[in-house]
Structures are given as structure tokens and as C-alpha cells.
Design a protein around this motif. Structure first.
Motif, PDB file in Angstrom:
ATOM      1  N   TRP A  86       0.527   2.112   6.775  1.00 40.12           N
ATOM      2  CA  TRP A  86      -0.390   2.831   5.915  1.00 40.12           C
ATOM      3  C   TRP A  86      -0.705   1.980   4.703  1.00 40.12           C
ATOM      4  O   TRP A  86       0.063   1.103   4.351  1.00 40.12           O
ATOM      5  N   ALA A  87      -1.809   2.302   4.097  1.00 44.55           N
ATOM      6  CA  ALA A  87      -2.160   1.569   2.888  1.00 44.55           C
ATOM      7  C   ALA A  87      -1.141   1.869   1.820  1.00 44.55           C
ATOM      8  O   ALA A  87      -1.013   2.999   1.392  1.00 44.55           O
ATOM      9  N   ARG A  88      -0.387   0.883   1.421  1.00 41.71           N
ATOM     10  CA  ARG A  88       0.592   1.140   0.378  1.00 41.71           C
ATOM     11  C   ARG A  88       0.294   0.332  -0.863  1.00 41.71           C
ATOM     12  O   ARG A  88       0.951   0.515  -1.874  1.00 41.71           O
ATOM     13  N   ASP A  89      -0.643  -0.625  -0.739  1.00 41.09           N
ATOM     14  CA  ASP A  89      -0.887  -1.353  -1.978  1.00 41.09           C
ATOM     15  C   ASP A  89      -1.784  -0.485  -2.847  1.00 41.09           C
ATOM     16  O   ASP A  89      -2.511   0.382  -2.382  1.00 41.09           O
ATOM     17  N   ARG A  94      -5.632   3.912  -4.111  1.00 43.13           N
ATOM     18  CA  ARG A  94      -6.694   4.378  -4.993  1.00 43.13           C
ATOM     19  C   ARG A  94      -7.962   4.732  -4.191  1.00 43.13           C
ATOM     20  O   ARG A  94      -8.590   5.757  -4.409  1.00 43.13           O
ATOM     21  N   GLU A  95      -8.311   3.863  -3.238  1.00 47.69           N
ATOM     22  CA  GLU A  95      -9.501   4.101  -2.422  1.00 47.69           C
ATOM     23  C   GLU A  95      -9.333   5.344  -1.544  1.00 47.69           C
ATOM     24  O   GLU A  95     -10.275   6.104  -1.355  1.00 47.69           O
ATOM     25  N   TYR A  96      -8.118   5.502  -0.996  1.00 50.05           N
ATOM     26  CA  TYR A  96      -7.857   6.721  -0.214  1.00 50.05           C
ATOM     27  C   TYR A  96      -8.148   7.951  -1.067  1.00 50.05           C
ATOM     28  O   TYR A  96      -8.841   8.868  -0.645  1.00 50.05           O
ATOM     29  N   ILE A  97      -7.592   7.961  -2.274  1.00 58.29           N
ATOM     30  CA  ILE A  97      -7.711   9.148  -3.120  1.00 58.29           C
ATOM     31  C   ILE A  97      -9.161   9.359  -3.567  1.00 58.29           C
ATOM     32  O   ILE A  97      -9.691  10.466  -3.488  1.00 58.29           O
ATOM     33  N   VAL A 134      -5.536   9.475 -11.426  1.00 60.75           N
ATOM     34  CA  VAL A 134      -5.356   8.657 -10.220  1.00 60.75           C
ATOM     35  C   VAL A 134      -4.194   7.675 -10.429  1.00 60.75           C
ATOM     36  O   VAL A 134      -3.362   7.492  -9.533  1.00 60.75           O
ATOM     37  N   ASP A 135      -4.092   7.078 -11.627  1.00 65.65           N
ATOM     38  CA  ASP A 135      -2.948   6.199 -11.940  1.00 65.65           C
ATOM     39  C   ASP A 135      -1.630   6.922 -11.676  1.00 65.65           C
ATOM     40  O   ASP A 135      -0.725   6.382 -11.052  1.00 65.65           O
ATOM     41  N   ASP A 136      -1.543   8.142 -12.193  1.00 60.85           N
ATOM     42  CA  ASP A 136      -0.299   8.897 -12.066  1.00 60.85           C
ATOM     43  C   ASP A 136      -0.025   9.274 -10.603  1.00 60.85           C
ATOM     44  O   ASP A 136       1.116   9.214 -10.142  1.00 60.85           O
ATOM     45  N   LEU A 137      -1.086   9.625  -9.872  1.00 63.73           N
ATOM     46  CA  LEU A 137      -0.909   9.947  -8.451  1.00 63.73           C
ATOM     47  C   LEU A 137      -0.382   8.736  -7.693  1.00 63.73           C
ATOM     48  O   LEU A 137       0.512   8.855  -6.849  1.00 63.73           O
ATOM     49  N   VAL A 138      -0.935   7.562  -7.994  1.00 63.35           N
ATOM     50  CA  VAL A 138      -0.492   6.341  -7.316  1.00 63.35           C
ATOM     51  C   VAL A 138       0.978   6.068  -7.652  1.00 63.35           C
ATOM     52  O   VAL A 138       1.777   5.748  -6.770  1.00 63.35           O
ATOM     53  N   ALA A 139       1.351   6.253  -8.936  1.00 64.34           N
ATOM     54  CA  ALA A 139       2.753   6.046  -9.327  1.00 64.34           C
ATOM     55  C   ALA A 139       3.654   6.993  -8.535  1.00 64.34           C
ATOM     56  O   ALA A 139       4.699   6.590  -8.018  1.00 64.34           O
TER      57      ALA A 139
END
Ligand code: HEC
Ligand code: HEC
Length: 272
Positions: A86-89, A94-97, A134-139
Motif C-alpha cells: 500500500w502507499a505508505r510514503d 496525502r493523495e489517497y486522502i 491532512v498532516d495530522d491524518l498522515v501522522a
């Protein structure tokens, strides 16, 4: 007499006004006075909760939600992936979200054809979430992925153990803290990332005692701390009978590695 009643009425209004103000300001006041700690990963969890992410990705992102029409027949969870699968980078997450999938996938006719058969597809949240959210979601998702692990073998063993023993259910992904704990001093379970940890763990002896016994002498013998320890509804379990000395060393090494924070370079948004 009437004048007196008027004075009382006024005073009652004033009291009601300040009481209401007090109630409204209470969370802010408490956060200020108690120095409440909120990590980006914890904020990300709260955002995921109110954005409906867990309706599809399962509670706490555990996965398992049925997705008829897709190959796996389930929506993927946020953990348990392999890095290549899965995209983990950060950029792809970010693009997924924001767009529902990374551009490389959205442009691939095969992918577009494939997901047409899925009953659940990943929605694009662009316009619904701020950049900061989005930053926080990625974290949160990266901490939750269980893919950020120490290279030191002992600490890596500690990470495995922490997953197995369920430390993260209480302490949040990677010990990011924050699950509610009614009756406790700050109202939530402390994490390992910042000042809460430094206040509660002064040295390795205390860290070992926390894990072995579920509390430490310094707090147990303190009258006010004692009161909160007894009152809190969720408590730290004593692991002494279920882990051996080597496993205790491993957990200590892992918790120390988390607190040292070198891994945050892999998780850029955690520093903002
Ligand atoms: C309507 C259901 C649905 C909702 C709501 C939803 N997702 Fe998804 N999500 C999916 C599906 C289905 C996939 C699989 C897409 C694929 O394989 O390309 C996916 C894939 C992902 C991925 C990439 C795969 C992975 O696990 O790393 C991420 C990251 C993700 N979603 C995050 C989120 C976040 C964050 C939210 C909330 C802001 C959210 N999703 C809300 C259905 C949903
Ligand atoms: C059932 C929930 C729960 C589980 C599971 C749990 N803890 Fe805790 N832990 C707590 C609570 C609550 C506190 C705070 C206790 C207090 O203030 O008296 C705490 C405190 C701690 C502390 C000291 C303060 C801090 O910053 O966290 C450490 C270190 C710790 N736990 C490590 C662990 C480790 C390692 C594991 C897994 C082996 C674990 N905990 C599992 C609930 C839990």
C-alpha cells in the motif's frame, strides 16, 4: 422590597453569566493549567473519527469492513501492510486522502476499471479537510501502520512485544497517547512522545517499575497523585508475571527509542 428583588435578580444573572462562562472555558482553562499534551497522531485519530474514515476502514483502522466486488472483498486497514503493498510514503498517503488515490493509480485505466466494480471506493476529501488536518491524518496513519520500527534489534523486539501485549490500545499508536481516562489527573492516558512522559518517568528505574508494577513509588507515596491513581478508571497493568527480564529490557529499549524521537524524520508532519 422591589428594589432588593431587582438587585438579587441582577446578581443572579451575573452569577449565571459567569457560571456559563466558566463551563464554556473549562476545557481551555484545564488544558492551560494542566499543560495537556496532544500529539499530531492523536489529533489525526480524532479527525479520522469525525471524518467517517473508520466506517470503511474499521474501528481504529483495523480493517475487515466488507467490500463486495473487490478482490480482497474488504477495505484495507491502516496496519498490517507491507511497505510495498500500500502507499505508505507520505506523498501517496496525502493523495489517497485528498483525491481518493495517487495520480499514478487514477491515470491507470486498469485501476479505474477495477474499482468500478467495488461497492466502497475511497472518497476524495479535497475541500473537506484543511492542510493541517491532512498532516495530522498522515501522522496518525503512519504511526498506526506499525511500519516505523527501530533498527536496533533489542528495541525492535520491544516493538513486537508492544504490539503483542496491546500497549498501543491504551497508549495510542507508537505511544502517541490521548485515549480518555476518566478520573485520572489529566483525563487521558499519557503517551511517550513528550513532556507527559518526562514528568512521569524520571529514569530507567522508574520506567522498569511502571512496566513491572503498573505504578511507581514516587507517585504511590504522594497523597494527591495517590488519589488520582485510585480514581482513574483505566489503569496501567503490572506485567511482571507475564514478561521475563529480557522482554522487559526490550520494552524499555523500545519506549526509550520512541521518546528519543529520531524516527520523526521519517514522519515529517509529526514535528509541525
Ligand atoms: C466509503 C469508504 C471509505 C471511506 C469513508 C474512507 N476510505 Fe480510505 N479507502 C477506501 C477503500 C475502498 C480503499 C482502497 C483503495 C485502493 O486499494 O486503491 C481506501 C484506501 C485508503 C488508503 C490507502 C490504503 C492504505 O490503507 O494505506 C488510505 C491511506 C485511506 N484510504 C485513508 C482514508 C482516510 C484518512 C479516510 C478518512 C478521511 C478514509 N480513508 C475514508 C474506502 C474508504
Ligand atoms: C489497559 C491500558 C494500558 C495498557 C494495556 C498499558 N498501559 Fe501503560 N499506562 C496506562 C495508564 C492509565 C498509565 C498512567 C497510570 C497512572 O498515571 O497511574 C500508564 C502509564 C505507563 C507509563 C508511564 C507514563 C507514560 O508516559 O506513559 C509507561 C512507560 C507505560 N504505561 C508503558 C506501557 C507499556 C510498555 C505497555 C505494554 C507492555 C503498557 N503501558 C500497557 C494504561 C495502560
Amino acid at each position: 422590597m422591589r428594589r432588593l428583588a431587582a438587585v438579587f435578580a441582577k446578581r443572579a444573572w451575573a452569577i449565571a453569566f459567569f457560571a456559563a462562562l466558566g463551563v464554556l472555558l473549562y476545557p481551555y482553562g484545564r488544558a492551560l493549567v494542566l499543560n495537556v499534551e496532544e500529539t499530531p497522531a492523536r489529533r489525526g485519530y480524532e479527525i479520522a473519527l469525525r471524518s467517517g474514515c473508520f466506517t470503511c476502514h474499521g474501528p481504529d483502522g483495523v480493517g475487515g469492513v466488507k467490500n463486495p466486488g473487490s478482490e480482497d472483498e474488504e477495505v484495507p486497514g491502516f496496519a498490517g501492510g507491507v511497505p510495498m503493498m500500500w502507499a505508505r510514503d507520505e506523498a501517496e498517503l496525502r493523495e489517497y486522502i485528498l483525491d481518493g488515490a495517487p495520480a499514478r493509480k487514477r491515470q491507470d485505466p486498469e485501476y479505474r476499471e477495477k474499482i468500478r466494480k467495488w461497492l466502497l471506493v475511497m472518497p476524495a476529501y479535497r475541500g473537506f479537510l484543511s492542510e493541517r488536518e491532512v498532516d495530522d491524518l498522515v501522522a496518525y496513519i503512519r504511526a498506526r501502520s506499525d511500519l516505523i520500527v527501530p533498527s536496533d534489534p533489542l528495541a525492535a523486539e520491544g516493538h513486537e512485544l508492544a504490539v503483542q501485549l496491546g500497549c498501543f490500545h491504551c497508549h495510542g499508536p507508537m505511544g502517541s497517547g490521548g485515549p480518555p481516562n476518566p478520573g485520572s489527573f489529566k483525563g487521558y492516558i499519557p503517551g511517550w512522545w513528550g513532556h507527559d512522559f518526562r514528568d512521569l518517568v524520571r529514569n530507567d528505574d522508574e520506567l522498569r517499575q511502571w512496566i513491572r508494577e503498573g505504578n511507581i513509588d514516587r507517585l504511590r507515596t504522594h497523597p494527591i497523585a495517590r488519589w488520582f491513581i485510585d480514581r482513574q478508571r483505566v489503569y496501567m497493568p503490572a506485567y511482571k508475571d507475564v514478561i521475563n527480564d529480557r522482554q522487559l529490557d526490550a520494552l524499555v529499549a523500545y519506549v526509550r527509542w520512541v521518546h528519543a524521537g529520531g524516527w520523526k524524520e521519517q514522519l515529517r508532519s509529526a514535528e509541525r
